[in-house]
Design a protein around this motif. Sequence first.
Motif, PDB file in Angstrom:
ATOM      1  N   ALA A  13       4.015  18.904   6.986  1.00  0.00           N
ATOM      2  CA  ALA A  13       5.232  18.798   6.180  1.00  0.00           C
ATOM      3  C   ALA A  13       4.962  19.163   4.725  1.00  0.00           C
ATOM      4  CB  ALA A  13       5.803  17.385   6.278  1.00  0.00           C
ATOM      5  N   ARG A  14       3.830  18.718   4.177  1.00  0.00           N
ATOM      6  CA  ARG A  14       3.531  19.023   2.767  1.00  0.00           C
ATOM      7  C   ARG A  14       3.318  20.510   2.552  1.00  0.00           C
ATOM      8  NH1 ARG A  14       0.478  14.218   3.214  1.00  0.00           N
ATOM      9  NH2 ARG A  14      -1.411  15.405   3.654  1.00  0.00           N
ATOM     10  N   VAL A  15       2.529  21.138   3.400  1.00  0.00           N
ATOM     11  CA  VAL A  15       2.263  22.569   3.233  1.00  0.00           C
ATOM     12  C   VAL A  15       3.539  23.381   3.439  1.00  0.00           C
ATOM     13  CG1 VAL A  15       0.960  24.529   4.139  1.00  0.00           C
ATOM     14  CG2 VAL A  15      -0.154  22.311   3.901  1.00  0.00           C
ATOM     15  N   THR A  16       4.313  23.033   4.463  1.00  0.00           N
ATOM     16  CA  THR A  16       5.555  23.750   4.716  1.00  0.00           C
ATOM     17  C   THR A  16       6.542  23.547   3.572  1.00  0.00           C
ATOM     18  OG1 THR A  16       5.221  23.445   7.095  1.00  0.00           O
ATOM     19  CG2 THR A  16       7.425  24.062   6.369  1.00  0.00           C
ATOM     20  N   ALA A  17       6.589  22.340   3.013  1.00  0.00           N
ATOM     21  CA  ALA A  17       7.510  22.069   1.905  1.00  0.00           C
ATOM     22  C   ALA A  17       7.178  22.928   0.692  1.00  0.00           C
ATOM     23  CB  ALA A  17       7.459  20.587   1.542  1.00  0.00           C
ATOM     24  N   VAL A  18       5.902  23.042   0.366  1.00  0.00           N
ATOM     25  CA  VAL A  18       5.514  23.877  -0.781  1.00  0.00           C
ATOM     26  C   VAL A  18       5.837  25.335  -0.503  1.00  0.00           C
ATOM     27  CG1 VAL A  18       3.558  24.697  -2.144  1.00  0.00           C
ATOM     28  CG2 VAL A  18       3.736  22.280  -1.545  1.00  0.00           C
ATOM     29  N   ALA A  19       5.524  25.797   0.716  1.00  0.00           N
ATOM     30  CA  ALA A  19       5.795  27.191   1.057  1.00  0.00           C
ATOM     31  C   ALA A  19       7.283  27.496   1.050  1.00  0.00           C
ATOM     32  CB  ALA A  19       5.196  27.517   2.427  1.00  0.00           C
ATOM     33  N   LEU A  20       8.120  26.515   1.354  1.00  0.00           N
ATOM     34  CA  LEU A  20       9.566  26.711   1.351  1.00  0.00           C
ATOM     35  C   LEU A  20      10.173  26.520  -0.027  1.00  0.00           C
ATOM     36  CD1 LEU A  20      12.171  27.215   2.925  1.00  0.00           C
ATOM     37  CD2 LEU A  20      12.221  24.768   3.488  1.00  0.00           C
ATOM     38  N   ALA A  21       9.604  25.614  -0.831  1.00  0.00           N
ATOM     39  CA  ALA A  21      10.189  25.311  -2.136  1.00  0.00           C
ATOM     40  C   ALA A  21      10.105  26.500  -3.092  1.00  0.00           C
ATOM     41  CB  ALA A  21       9.495  24.091  -2.754  1.00  0.00           C
ATOM     42  N   VAL A  22       9.018  27.246  -3.043  1.00  0.00           N
ATOM     43  CA  VAL A  22       8.850  28.351  -3.994  1.00  0.00           C
ATOM     44  C   VAL A  22       9.906  29.435  -3.794  1.00  0.00           C
ATOM     45  CG1 VAL A  22       7.286  30.177  -4.758  1.00  0.00           C
ATOM     46  CG2 VAL A  22       6.397  27.885  -4.329  1.00  0.00           C
ATOM     47  N   PRO A  23      10.073  30.013  -2.586  1.00  0.00           N
ATOM     48  CA  PRO A  23      11.133  31.023  -2.459  1.00  0.00           C
ATOM     49  C   PRO A  23      12.533  30.456  -2.622  1.00  0.00           C
ATOM     50  CG  PRO A  23      10.175  30.545  -0.310  1.00  0.00           C
ATOM     51  CD  PRO A  23       9.315  29.868  -1.328  1.00  0.00           C
ATOM     52  N   THR A  24      12.742  29.194  -2.218  1.00  0.00           N
ATOM     53  CA  THR A  24      14.061  28.591  -2.392  1.00  0.00           C
ATOM     54  C   THR A  24      14.410  28.469  -3.870  1.00  0.00           C
ATOM     55  OG1 THR A  24      13.848  27.354  -0.323  1.00  0.00           O
ATOM     56  CG2 THR A  24      15.478  26.573  -1.891  1.00  0.00           C
ATOM     57  N   ALA A  25      13.433  28.071  -4.685  1.00  0.00           N
ATOM     58  CA  ALA A  25      13.682  27.971  -6.123  1.00  0.00           C
ATOM     59  C   ALA A  25      13.993  29.339  -6.727  1.00  0.00           C
ATOM     60  CB  ALA A  25      12.474  27.345  -6.818  1.00  0.00           C
ATOM     61  N   LEU A  26      13.295  30.374  -6.267  1.00  0.00           N
ATOM     62  CA  LEU A  26      13.571  31.714  -6.788  1.00  0.00           C
ATOM     63  C   LEU A  26      14.975  32.173  -6.395  1.00  0.00           C
ATOM     64  CD1 LEU A  26      10.144  33.490  -6.132  1.00  0.00           C
ATOM     65  CD2 LEU A  26      11.034  32.595  -8.289  1.00  0.00           C
ATOM     66  N   VAL A  27      15.352  31.972  -5.124  1.00  0.00           N
ATOM     67  CA  VAL A  27      16.709  32.327  -4.696  1.00  0.00           C
ATOM     68  C   VAL A  27      17.738  31.524  -5.486  1.00  0.00           C
ATOM     69  CG1 VAL A  27      18.324  32.196  -2.764  1.00  0.00           C
ATOM     70  CG2 VAL A  27      16.012  33.049  -2.390  1.00  0.00           C
ATOM     71  N   GLY A  75      21.406  34.977   1.531  1.00  0.00           N
ATOM     72  CA  GLY A  75      21.191  34.042   2.629  1.00  0.00           C
ATOM     73  C   GLY A  75      20.177  34.556   3.637  1.00  0.00           C
ATOM     74  N   VAL A  76      20.228  35.853   3.936  1.00  0.00           N
ATOM     75  CA  VAL A  76      19.262  36.435   4.877  1.00  0.00           C
ATOM     76  C   VAL A  76      17.848  36.358   4.308  1.00  0.00           C
ATOM     77  CG1 VAL A  76      18.523  38.584   5.956  1.00  0.00           C
ATOM     78  CG2 VAL A  76      20.932  37.919   6.029  1.00  0.00           C
ATOM     79  N   LEU A  77      17.695  36.709   3.040  1.00  0.00           N
ATOM     80  CA  LEU A  77      16.373  36.628   2.414  1.00  0.00           C
ATOM     81  C   LEU A  77      15.856  35.193   2.411  1.00  0.00           C
ATOM     82  CD1 LEU A  77      16.868  39.030  -0.626  1.00  0.00           C
ATOM     83  CD2 LEU A  77      15.666  39.488   1.516  1.00  0.00           C
ATOM     84  N   TRP A  78      16.746  34.281   2.163  1.00  0.00           N
ATOM     85  CA  TRP A  78      16.379  32.869   2.174  1.00  0.00           C
ATOM     86  C   TRP A  78      15.942  32.441   3.580  1.00  0.00           C
ATOM     87  CZ3 TRP A  78      20.286  28.328   1.275  1.00  0.00           C
ATOM     88  CH2 TRP A  78      19.573  27.146   1.085  1.00  0.00           C
ATOM     89  N   GLY A  79      16.661  32.888   4.597  1.00  0.00           N
ATOM     90  CA  GLY A  79      16.284  32.552   5.965  1.00  0.00           C
ATOM     91  C   GLY A  79      14.925  33.119   6.349  1.00  0.00           C
ATOM     92  N   VAL A  80      14.648  34.348   5.917  1.00  0.00           N
ATOM     93  CA  VAL A  80      13.334  34.941   6.191  1.00  0.00           C
ATOM     94  C   VAL A  80      12.235  34.132   5.499  1.00  0.00           C
ATOM     95  CG1 VAL A  80      11.906  36.980   5.787  1.00  0.00           C
ATOM     96  CG2 VAL A  80      14.260  37.244   6.570  1.00  0.00           C
ATOM     97  N   ALA A  81      12.501  33.700   4.263  1.00  0.00           N
ATOM     98  CA  ALA A  81      11.519  32.888   3.543  1.00  0.00           C
ATOM     99  C   ALA A  81      11.281  31.558   4.244  1.00  0.00           C
ATOM    100  CB  ALA A  81      11.990  32.654   2.103  1.00  0.00           C
ATOM    101  N   ALA A  82      12.355  30.941   4.778  1.00  0.00           N
ATOM    102  CA  ALA A  82      12.190  29.675   5.493  1.00  0.00           C
ATOM    103  C   ALA A  82      11.352  29.856   6.749  1.00  0.00           C
ATOM    104  CB  ALA A  82      13.567  29.109   5.847  1.00  0.00           C
ATOM    105  N   LEU A  83      11.575  30.947   7.481  1.00  0.00           N
ATOM    106  CA  LEU A  83      10.774  31.214   8.676  1.00  0.00           C
ATOM    107  C   LEU A  83       9.316  31.450   8.305  1.00  0.00           C
ATOM    108  CD1 LEU A  83      10.613  31.720  11.709  1.00  0.00           C
ATOM    109  CD2 LEU A  83      11.243  34.114  11.267  1.00  0.00           C
ATOM    110  N   ALA A  84       9.103  32.199   7.222  1.00  0.00           N
ATOM    111  CA  ALA A  84       7.730  32.444   6.779  1.00  0.00           C
ATOM    112  C   ALA A  84       7.051  31.140   6.368  1.00  0.00           C
ATOM    113  CB  ALA A  84       7.722  33.437   5.611  1.00  0.00           C
ATOM    114  N   ALA A  85       7.801  30.243   5.713  1.00  0.00           N
ATOM    115  CA  ALA A  85       7.216  28.962   5.311  1.00  0.00           C
ATOM    116  C   ALA A  85       6.811  28.135   6.525  1.00  0.00           C
ATOM    117  CB  ALA A  85       8.225  28.181   4.453  1.00  0.00           C
ATOM    118  N   PHE A  86       7.644  28.144   7.552  1.00  0.00           N
ATOM    119  CA  PHE A  86       7.292  27.436   8.785  1.00  0.00           C
ATOM    120  C   PHE A  86       6.011  27.999   9.379  1.00  0.00           C
ATOM    121  CE2 PHE A  86       7.419  26.979  13.378  1.00  0.00           C
ATOM    122  CZ  PHE A  86       7.714  25.634  13.539  1.00  0.00           C
TER     123      PHE A  86
END
Length: 481
Positions: free
Chosen positions: A100-114, A238-249
């Motif tokens: 959860a911690r690693v995935t959260a960091v990987a997701l937070a960075v692109p989400t903040a940029l979007v 939204g599509v870019l955000w979804g790709v970033a979420a998949l990459a974070a997972f």
Amino acid sequence: MSAGAVRVGRGVTVVGVAGLGVLAGGWLLLDAGPLRTAVVWAAVAALAGCVVALTGTVLRAGRVTPARGYELALDAARAPAPGTGTALPAVLHGSRWPWARVTAVALAVPTALVLFCTLGAGTPDRGAVAGRIADADYVIKELPVVAVGGVERAGSSSRASSEADYTVRLPAPHGGAGVPATFRAEVHRGVRQVGDTLPVAYVPQRPDLGAVGADTRSAVEAQLAGRTLPYGTAAVAGVLWGVAALAAFCVGTAVTGPPRGGRRVGKDWTALRATVAGVAEHVERPTGDDAGTGADTGTDAGAGSGAGSGKGSARYACLMLHTDTGDVPLRLAAAHRHAAPLLTGAAGWLLWKPAGPRGKVPADFVADDGWQLPGRLPAAEAARIAAARTPDAFTVDTARHTRLLELGSHWARTVPAGVLLGAAVSVVAAGALVLPVDGGWRAWTAVAGAVAPLLCWMITGLFGAPRATTPAAPVEAGPAA
């Protein structure tokens, strides 16, 4: 305070990422109105609460180094009365928070940029004229421009984006001369001239309500709905955000392995007595490479190079466990250079349930003094051990309990002051950008909010007072088998 820091870290992991996601989603997808206002401000408040919670934890308990954070986690996991180590617990703890911690960091960075890109580019409010038109029976038609004024270009080029006041004539409801209406619109390439047409929204029976227009019909519809971005632009974001979420997972799963639930130890498991020997580099060769059937560690200086290693060889640090089958590499979801000095010399059981021939097998080291350390064992190593020997029978004691050792669980006390300051600046910038106020300052505020954590961390690290530290002694791996 140790348990409190762990709870704060877990809460921030969940609430912080959820707050970023809700703020970005609400800003992108919701129309202007009370719902969007409530959603975005609740998300901003949640993010501010995360920053306050982290800051309070550091101020109350004191900031520690990552190595000291590992020590606190180990102290909390040790059992008050160590057992003999001759029996294994019947049930192993689940391990979800490292993933959860690693995935959260990987997701937070692109989400903040979007988020900050859309906050800076989006219109915060549809305006009074658009609101009145949207509430009536409006139409959108192409109307010719009869006057242009107040031109502001985004650049020196004649094809640069521009904003200007455009005047059109709205058809009179009962015939006669058209009613002039002026609106300010942004055009992405150049400036529309007199005689050019623009999509314009107005109410045929009420030309006195005014008009709104833009260079595309979708932009007019978005303005009437109070959306921060046109539908097409929001869809791309939204599509870019979804790709970033998949990459974070995928990143979280690759670094820590899939999240594990509690498991019951059975007779089909493999268990070996092991002693932590230190940290070393392991070379994992491609499946099918004859040179990769054995264990390779950092003690072999030539591993991974030359014709025999294969182009697909992977090198990574591992915690080396000395067993009667040789040194076995255990990959941790932690910094091995911090973990090894604390764990070297610990004795216990290495156990895992046999899995497929590829990837890494979830494995756990159960120490004699009561802690359970999750990790992953290369599948090739598990196959080598299974082929080399038949593991001795082991005893399962239902009365024996262990404590899960999460080496990164005290991260809330390791956050640098510069990151906390930058996070506070980012939250303030986000709060300013959700206000229904437009202007050229929005783009610069969005840039400041996006880069503030990194910039403040760099500045405080550059000008902060040096901290005296005692370098840890180098840790060597045990003798190779």
